[in-house]
Write an enzyme that holds these catalytic residues in place. Structure first.
Site, mmCIF file in Angstrom:
data_model
loop_
_atom_site.group_PDB
_atom_site.id
_atom_site.type_symbol
_atom_site.label_atom_id
_atom_site.label_comp_id
_atom_site.label_asym_id
_atom_site.label_seq_id
_atom_site.Cartn_x
_atom_site.Cartn_y
_atom_site.Cartn_z
ATOM 1 N N HIS B 326 0.807 -1.212 0.000
ATOM 2 C CA HIS B 326 0.000 0.000 0.000
ATOM 3 C C HIS B 326 0.846 1.270 0.000
ATOM 4 C CE1 HIS B 326 -3.300 -2.721 0.950
ATOM 5 N NE2 HIS B 326 -4.076 -1.777 0.477
ATOM 6 N N GLY B 327 2.021 1.191 0.563
ATOM 7 C CA GLY B 327 2.832 2.397 0.545
ATOM 8 C C GLY B 327 4.100 2.239 1.349
#
Lengths: 299, 482
Positions: B326-327
């Site tokens: 996701h990041g």
């Protein structure tokens, strides 16, 4: 496929027809010419943002109506003024507030940020022309569409309520009295922290020019005016740019600088706005300036 | 070009008309149009990253063919790792390089060494995580002999770049989408109408629910130190609604758009906030990513074979990797770790497949037990989202600490509380419709089918009116950042 397309077009058609009918109703009912008529003795209009809205009590200014509206950028004032002037040929003089914060780049937010768009489009959306719509759409397309759609719903109610004398009821701006008094400024709190002005709001100035030209074309006396400000409001961050703009862009326009009008602290609600007391004192003075001796207005 | 923009409202019907009237019943033309319009769609973000997309597509297309043509396992393995390492290399450089550089600098600063890490000054190419995963699944499937390499470049490129799924999924599989790309599409009225309904519902989720909730989630999270526990909890609930409305709304518009062109994409959401436990939640949230990790990571790691310890280890691995996907921030890693912790009891006690059907199937209301389970799962999700939304792990812990203090009992106070109440009412109405439609692919798929068509049309018009009237301040789709 034919059935699908027909149904889709029909669905979209319902939406488009509803929107068009709504806009036409607003245009013809919400801003009906007869609702914009001012009493015949009114010959002076005052426009601008919160400074004039708080400063000019027309109980003390003969023949005048204050149409100042807080947070209003000149683009909206322009279309509002046009509509009012069209319907009131007796208007002879127009005073437009022109002060330091109105040249600031931050004014662009007043033109097209989401919050301001919602207020302004609701009030004057149907008065805008193609050029203004294109500009606002280009600068904030989503905000413009949202504001426009909201105005369609919000104004439906107004269509059926009594909107006679839209102007006198404050539907296009008004004097906003308040009894609040400025807190005594401490010596170190004097507003000198403003950064020097590094960029200006070209569109705000452009629409002021348009407004001035429109009034001049109508052979009206136009005057830019700077209302009183408290001594704690330091204008040095922008004064030289402000004066340059004034001399370059409005050299043929009368200029009335009342920034330093002597008012005690109890006449201010804050460093930029007068309260009821200040407005009374200043309006009486302004009345003398504009109604008794128009030579007070310097070229 | 956002799905909720006027540009897309023009782009979609133009491509639709060309697709069905100009290229009708000609597979080659249909695919070329899909590819050109998909590249145009992508170039609207930033045309420079088009080259990255095309390079990534060419790489996987070429290595796929090379693997298929390989006479020996060594050569096949070479091309496989060649593709994997370049794909992950791009992802690593664009998405994770700065994170690793700054984390390394932070780590060695604990030993008294100060370095100024060299970081890349580039923006993240939109959709890179999604199209890289498309390509990876394709290459892995060929390597595992599940599919044959695609020889037709246009068809393969359509699979990778099909505009509805290009920038934020669903993450498609070659086994599912490529056969659809290879078959001529014929217009189907019911599917097209279904697609429009799904787009309408997706727009409602995004514009009315997500964008309005975002206003308050942002307000509260951005200034969290000034709010009471109750306000912070409400802020976390707003974010919980926002992220669902935002991402599932996006997925609905993507699936609906694809349906207009005769494609069925993988379902991405299935009413996750009606889940009775975390395992069920993860079967219903971002399904295409969860199943991707299940098939390409969890199972290759041994999956659930090999005893409880292996299951525990593999579960932690996929949740941590999923968080990191996701990041590049520790908050996402903690979010993944927390979800792994949540799911652990059901893994250890083997109850993770207890709730496979939708809750209260065929009934109007859930049982008291189901209701309690849904509420508990929802609250767990809310706490996990706090990490997802926070800027740093310390901020998340601070927020949780404040929520768990006595100020939780105070009346929430923040600017714009009237609008917040309206937003909560809209959210309640939204979840009611979701509940009523929970047995369908999307909530309004069959909503009002028992009514006369006049009333059903009225319902759709009311949804349109709500989208216009209650539109929140436009927010970028959250998953575009991933």
């Amino acid at each position: 496929m034919k059935k699908f397309l027909l149904r889709v077009f029909f669905f979209i058609g319902i939406i488009i027809v509803t929107v068009v009918v709504d806009v036409v109703l607003q245009k013809n009912l919400l801003f009906k010419d007869e609702d914009l008529k001012l009493p015949k003795e009114i010959s002076i209009l005052i426009f601008g943002h919160s400074h004039p809205a708080n400063a000019y009590n027309t109980e003390y200014i003969q023949h005048a109506v204050n149409l100042g509206e807080p947070g209003e950028a000149y683009i909206y004032t322009y279309y509002k003024a046009k509509k009012v002037i069209e319907n009131n040929p007796q208007i002879k003089k127009v005073f437009i507030e022109f002060t330091n914060n109105q040249i600031d780049k931050g004014m662009d937010d007043w033109l097209w940020d989401d919050v301001h768009l919602q207020y302004r489009i609701k009030s004057y959306g149907v008065l805008l022309d193609k050029e203004a719509i294109q500009l606002l759409y280009k600068k904030n397309s989503t905000g413009f569409i949202n504001a426009f759609s909201k105005s369609l719903f919000d104004n439906i109610g107004s269509l059926f309520t009594n909107k006679k004398n839209l102007i006198l009821k404050g539907g296009m701006g008004k004097f906003m009295p308040t009894d609040k008094i400025i807190e005594k400024p401490k010596s170190d709190s004097i507003d000198k922290k403003r950064k020097l002005l590094d960029s200006i709001s070209a569109y705000n100035i452009l629409y002021l020019q348009k407004l001035v030209k429109y009034c001049q074309d109508k052979k009206m006396e136009v005057c830019l005016v700077r209302s009183p400000m408290h001594k704690s409001y330091d204008v040095s961050y922008s004064e030289s740019v402000f004066k340059t703009i004034l001399h370059q862009n409005f050299k043929d326009v009368k200029w009335l600088d009342n920034k330093n009008f002597p008012l005690p602290d109890k006449g201010f609600q804050d460093s930029e706005h007068l309260n009821s007391f200040g407005a009374k004192v200043y309006s009486q003075y302004f009345n003398e300036q504009v109604n008794e001796n128009s030579n007070n207005i310097r070229q | 070009m956002f799905f909720n923009s006027l540009n897309y409202a023009l782009f979609l019907p133009i491509v639709f008309m060309l697709y069905w009237f100009v290229t009708n019943k000609n597979l080659k033309s249909q695919n070329i149009l899909i590819l050109v319009s998909s590249y145009f769609f992508y170039a609207c973000w930033d045309w420079r990253f088009m080259f990255l997309l095309i390079f990534s597509t060419l790489l996987d297309y070429y290595t796929g063919i090379k693997m298929s043509e390989s006479k020996d396992s060594y050569s096949k393995k070479f091309w496989f790792w060649f593709s994997i390492s370049i794909n992950l290399g791009f992802l690593g450089v664009f998405k994770y390089f700065n994170f690793f550089a700054t984390s390394f600098a932070d780590a060695i600063s604990h030993f008294g060494l100060q370095v100024n890490p060299w970081t890349l000054k580039v923006i993240l190419p939109v959709g890179i995580s999604f199209y890289t995963f498309h390509g990876l699944s394709y290459v892995i499937d060929i390597y595992k002999d599940r599919i044959k390499a695609e020889k037709n470049f246009v068809e393969y490129a359509c699979f990778v770049s099909f505009f509805p799924l290009l920038v934020a999924g669903p993450i498609e599989r070659a086994t599912h989408l490529l056969p659809q790309v290879k078959k001529v599409r014929v217009f189907n009225y019911s599917r097209a109408v279904d697609g429009l309904r799904q787009i309408l519902w997706g727009l409602f989720k995004k514009i009315v629910i997500a964008d309005n909730c975002a206003e308050f989630a942002n307000l509260i999270f951005d200034d969290h130190t000034n709010y009471s526990g109750s306000t912070l909890f409400l802020g976390a609930v707003f974010f919980t609604f926002q992220i669902y409305g935002d991402f599932s709304g996006y997925s609905d518009i993507a699936l609906g758009s694809a349906r207009l062109f005769g494609f069925e994409l993988l379902k991405n959401f299935s009413y996750p906030y009606f889940s009775r436990d975390i395992a069920e939640f993860w079967r219903r949230w971002h399904i295409s990513l969860s199943t991707w990790f299940r098939d390409y990571l969890y199972i290759p790691l041994g999956g659930s074979i090999g005893g409880t310890w292996m299951k525990v280890r593999n579960t932690f691995i996929i949740f941590l990797v999923s968080g990191f996907w996701h990041g590049a921030n520790w908050t996402f890693l903690v979010w993944g770790f927390l979800n792994a912790l949540y799911i652990m009891p059901s893994i250890i006690f083997n109850t993770n497949r207890n709730n496979l059907d939708i809750v209260a199937k065929g009934k109007l209301l859930p049982s008291l037990k189901d209701f309690g389970s849904i509420l508990l799962t929802f609250i767990l999700a809310v706490f996990a989202w706090i990490f997802f939304r926070s800027d740093s792990v310390s901020q998340a812990f601070d927020i949780i600490g404040r929520i768990l203090s006595s100020s939780l009992l105070k009346v929430p106070q923040f600017r714009g509380i009237t609008k917040a109440l309206t937003t909560l009412l809209l959210s309640a109405a939204f979840f009611l419709i979701e509940w009523l439609g929970r047995e369908n692919d999307f909530a309004i798929q069959k909503f009002g089918f028992s009514w006369s068509s006049k009333f059903r049309w009225m319902f759709y018009l009311i949804l349109v009116a709500f989208i216009f009237y209650f539109a929140g301040k436009e927010q970028v789709f959250i998953y575009f950042n991933f």
